[in-house]
Design an enzyme around this catalytic site. Structure first.
Site, mmCIF file in Angstrom:
data_model
loop_
_atom_site.group_PDB
_atom_site.id
_atom_site.type_symbol
_atom_site.label_atom_id
_atom_site.label_comp_id
_atom_site.label_asym_id
_atom_site.label_seq_id
_atom_site.Cartn_x
_atom_site.Cartn_y
_atom_site.Cartn_z
ATOM 1 N N GLY A 230 0.836 -1.196 0.000
ATOM 2 C CA GLY A 230 0.000 0.000 0.000
ATOM 3 C C GLY A 230 0.866 1.239 0.000
ATOM 4 O O GLY A 230 2.055 1.168 0.338
ATOM 5 N N LYS B 79 -10.990 -12.345 -16.248
ATOM 6 C CA LYS B 79 -11.238 -12.583 -17.674
ATOM 7 C C LYS B 79 -10.703 -13.940 -18.152
ATOM 8 O O LYS B 79 -11.377 -14.646 -18.899
ATOM 9 C CB LYS B 79 -10.588 -11.456 -18.486
ATOM 10 N N GLY C 179 -20.082 -10.914 -27.546
ATOM 11 C CA GLY C 179 -18.779 -10.905 -26.888
ATOM 12 C C GLY C 179 -18.666 -12.080 -25.925
ATOM 13 O O GLY C 179 -19.658 -12.748 -25.631
ATOM 14 N N VAL C 180 -17.443 -12.306 -25.430
ATOM 15 C CA VAL C 180 -17.227 -13.507 -24.618
ATOM 16 C C VAL C 180 -17.991 -13.453 -23.291
ATOM 17 O O VAL C 180 -18.632 -14.427 -22.902
ATOM 18 C CB VAL C 180 -15.712 -13.820 -24.433
ATOM 19 N N ASP C 181 -17.993 -12.319 -22.596
ATOM 20 C CA ASP C 181 -18.620 -12.282 -21.271
ATOM 21 C C ASP C 181 -20.116 -12.552 -21.339
ATOM 22 O O ASP C 181 -20.641 -13.390 -20.607
ATOM 23 C CB ASP C 181 -18.395 -10.922 -20.590
ATOM 24 N N SER C 182 -20.812 -11.832 -22.230
ATOM 25 C CA SER C 182 -22.263 -12.014 -22.249
ATOM 26 C C SER C 182 -22.632 -13.393 -22.777
ATOM 27 O O SER C 182 -23.624 -13.976 -22.353
ATOM 28 C CB SER C 182 -22.948 -10.895 -23.047
ATOM 29 N N GLU D 264 4.010 -11.207 -6.279
ATOM 30 C CA GLU D 264 2.872 -11.314 -7.205
ATOM 31 C C GLU D 264 3.169 -10.752 -8.583
ATOM 32 O O GLU D 264 2.413 -10.985 -9.526
ATOM 33 C CB GLU D 264 1.636 -10.626 -6.592
ATOM 34 N N HIS E 273 7.734 -7.967 -3.715
ATOM 35 C CA HIS E 273 6.420 -8.319 -4.283
ATOM 36 C C HIS E 273 6.488 -9.636 -5.055
ATOM 37 O O HIS E 273 6.956 -9.647 -6.193
ATOM 38 C CB HIS E 273 5.936 -7.211 -5.217
ATOM 39 N N SER F 229 -24.249 -9.615 -26.589
ATOM 40 C CA SER F 229 -23.633 -8.793 -27.620
ATOM 41 C C SER F 229 -22.842 -9.628 -28.610
ATOM 42 O O SER F 229 -22.408 -9.121 -29.634
ATOM 43 C CB SER F 229 -22.681 -7.802 -26.948
ATOM 44 N N CYS G 201 5.232 -6.319 1.673
ATOM 45 C CA CYS G 201 5.612 -4.900 1.649
ATOM 46 C C CYS G 201 4.918 -4.118 2.774
ATOM 47 O O CYS G 201 5.269 -4.316 3.926
ATOM 48 C CB CYS G 201 5.337 -4.311 0.264
ATOM 49 N N TYR G 202 3.934 -3.275 2.450
ATOM 50 C CA TYR G 202 3.224 -2.591 3.550
ATOM 51 C C TYR G 202 2.706 -3.627 4.552
ATOM 52 O O TYR G 202 2.716 -3.403 5.760
ATOM 53 C CB TYR G 202 2.053 -1.763 2.999
#
Ligand code: GLN
Length: 544
Positions: A66, A400, A246-249, A191, A189, A244, A93-94
């Site tokens: 942070g 995603k 698209g992949v998500d919908s 990550e 870090h 739409s 870290c923080y």
């Protein structure tokens, strides 16, 4: 923050969960992502989360980095109850400084900031310290390790009962562990990809130290999610949602179909500015291919009618398209609701499907500082207010890449799963200037050729987003010995991992030559093709 009230089976009740408490680092969400990549389920909550309100017990807790200094008067601090949970804790870290501060108030500003690569030396203690648990964080790692640092504060000395487990030339306490409890802190870090072996360390913590099961897979998620939707919606409940292509919908719609069959009503609004043949193709894939109960509304004329004469302000285009979409979706929803109500014993439509993803959720809850108010999530385009619909968001726990994996799992065709993003206002914002049926034709045809060639060259998956835009200026050319005065197509293709920053894609000359030749020859009204070599920032990915 908890969604459990309306949620019969949240994943943290089924899957062993590592809780990431976010102190506002730009990398916090990456911790969650890396753990999920290790098949360990992880959720992120703001550092201000009161543990008494949590309603479930994590297998372990990670305190993120942070931008604050723990010794500041208004620095955020974790609920001290975290040290009573009796689960392993890792401070990054923080987070390391927060643990040190909790146990010894021993953090101060360093002489210089340390930002970038550093070389870490691991210190092993053997079985002498608490049966060797202090060594577990760096198990399966070399004694020398490259890590990424980004801090200015440092520990003046170790808090009581801690030992050093790693050092760098600049940070004598780059890693510490409690002698008897499973508390660990690291200054670097793990990550970020700049710490090449960071994932091994996170695995050591989550799998070996916390003993979390590694069963977070989309195969398992799908079963539980279908069950969750069924319980939420009930035996008669009806759900409506816009798709739409698209992949998500598409993934969200397919999940609904698996869970409640035709009680899910998908709506595709053809706004006249979709890609070439898109409405037709989406209809085929969703109905014949995936068996989804779909209504297609061709509203091209209404949209194009309202876009006529709009030349000045791109925002105006977006607004017209957004508002017209809501209007049409509402009309359609009411019609479908009335029909559904009449024609079956099924109940009324009570639910609206939204393809919200976890990054949207994270964005709405991420910790923005002691004074900043936390903004509520707002992604409810097309919500017909007077219908009083409740939201159902089956993808709200997923990143995603997980949505893509889920899509493959649900049998959605691969080319749809890997589709480039497409903006809501469609090619209207890729036609600079007025959107007329003729301009739409030109932009569509050029875009189709460009994408076709990208796919033929095997480059589609290397590129994050690509399209052709129409520049409404006239240039001179000679075609068939005749002087022409026609418009210009700009090609845009970018590579990016997060869409926050992006680089233009370095096509080779032969590829560009081929695309340019085809567009000029095949698309009436175009006599020049240019390639956009602007990065983001300062450019945006779309042109308007
Ligand atoms: N603000 C703290 C420091 O400068 C922590 C930084 C971080 O978590 N990246 O040391």
């Amino acid at each position: 923050m908890t969604t459990d009230a309306s949620d019969p089976i949240p994943p943290h009740k089924t899957f062993d969960t590592i809780l990431v408490l976010d102190f506002g680092s730009q990398y916090s969400h990456l911790i969650t992502r890396r753990l999920r990549e290790l098949n360990v389920y992880s959720e992120m909550l703001p550092c201000t989360q009161k543990l008494a309100d949590l309603g479930w017990t994590p297998k372990g807790v990670i305190l993120s980095g942070g931008p604050y200094s723990v010794y500041w008067n208004d620095a955020p601090h974790v609920d001290p109850a975290v040290f009573e949970l009796n689960v392993p804790i890792l401070g990054i870290c923080y987070g390391l400084q927060e643990i040190a501060w909790h146990f010894g108030k021993n953090v101060l500003a360093g002489e210089k900031r340390e930002y970038g690569h550093a070389y870490l030396k691991v210190e092993r203690h053997g079985d002498s310290e608490a049966g060797g648990h202090v060594d577990k964080l760096f198990a399966d790692l070399e004694d020398d390790m490259e890590v990424w640092m980004s801090h200015g504060d440092k520990l003046s000395h170790l808090p009581e009962d801690f030992v050093t487990v790693a050092t760098t030339s600049n940070a004598p306490f780059a890693g510490m562990a409690h002698k008897s409890k499973k508390y660990y802190g690291i200054q670097f870090h793990p990550e970020v990809t700049h710490t090449p072996k960071g994932k091994v360390l996170l695995k050591n913590f989550a799998v070996d130290i916390c003993e979390a099961r590694t069963d977070w897979t989309m195969g398992k998620f799908v079963d539980q999610e279908i069950e969750r939707i069924r319980r939420l919606v009930g035996p008669k409940g009806q759900v409506i949602g816009a798709v739409s292509g698209g992949v998500d919908s598409t993934v969200a719609a397919k999940l609904m179909k698996e869970a409640i069959g035709d009680r899910f009503h998908a709506v595709l609004v053809d706004n006249g500015v979709l890609r070439m043949n898109e409405a037709k193709q989406v209809k085929e894939t969703l109905t014949a291919g995936l068996g989804i109960n779909l209504t297609v509304i061709d509203a091209s004329e209404r949209f194009l009618g309202r876009l006529k004469g709009v030349t000045d302000d791109p925002e105006k285009k977006r607004k017209i398209i957004g508002n017209t979409f809501i209007e049409i979706f509402q009309e359609t929803a009411k019609k479908i609701a009335a029909e559904a109500h009449e024609s079956s014993e099924a109940g009324e439509i009570e639910w609206l499907l939204q393809g919200t993803l976890y990054p949207d959720v994270i964005e709405s809850i991420s910790f923005k500082g002691p004074s900043a108010t936390i903004k509520t999530h707002h992604n409810v385009g097309g919500l017909p207010k007077d219908m009083n619909l409740k939201l159902i968001e089956p993808l709200r726990e997923l990143f995603k890449d997980e949505v893509r994996e889920l899509g493959m799992n649900l049998g959605i065709p691969e080319d749809l799963v890997w589709r480039h993003p497409f903006p809501g206002p469609g090619i209207a914002i890729r036609i600079l200037g007025e959107v007329t049926p003729e301009q739409v034709r030109i932009a569509r045809e050029a875009d189709y050729i460009f994408i076709e060639e990208i796919k033929a060259a095997g480059l589609y998956r290397n590129i994050s987003q690509a399209f052709a835009a129409l520049l409404p200026v006239k240039a001179v050319g000679v075609m068939g010995d005749k002087r022409v005065h026609d418009q210009v197509i700009a090609l845009r293709a970018v590579e990016t991992t997060d869409f926050m920053t992006a680089d233009w894609y370095p096509f080779d000359g032969a590829f560009l030559k081929k695309v340019s030749r085809r567009i000029v020859n095949e698309v009436n009204g175009v006599c020049r093709v240019v390639y956009d070599i602007t990065s983001k920032p300062p450019g945006t990915i779309e042109m308007e």
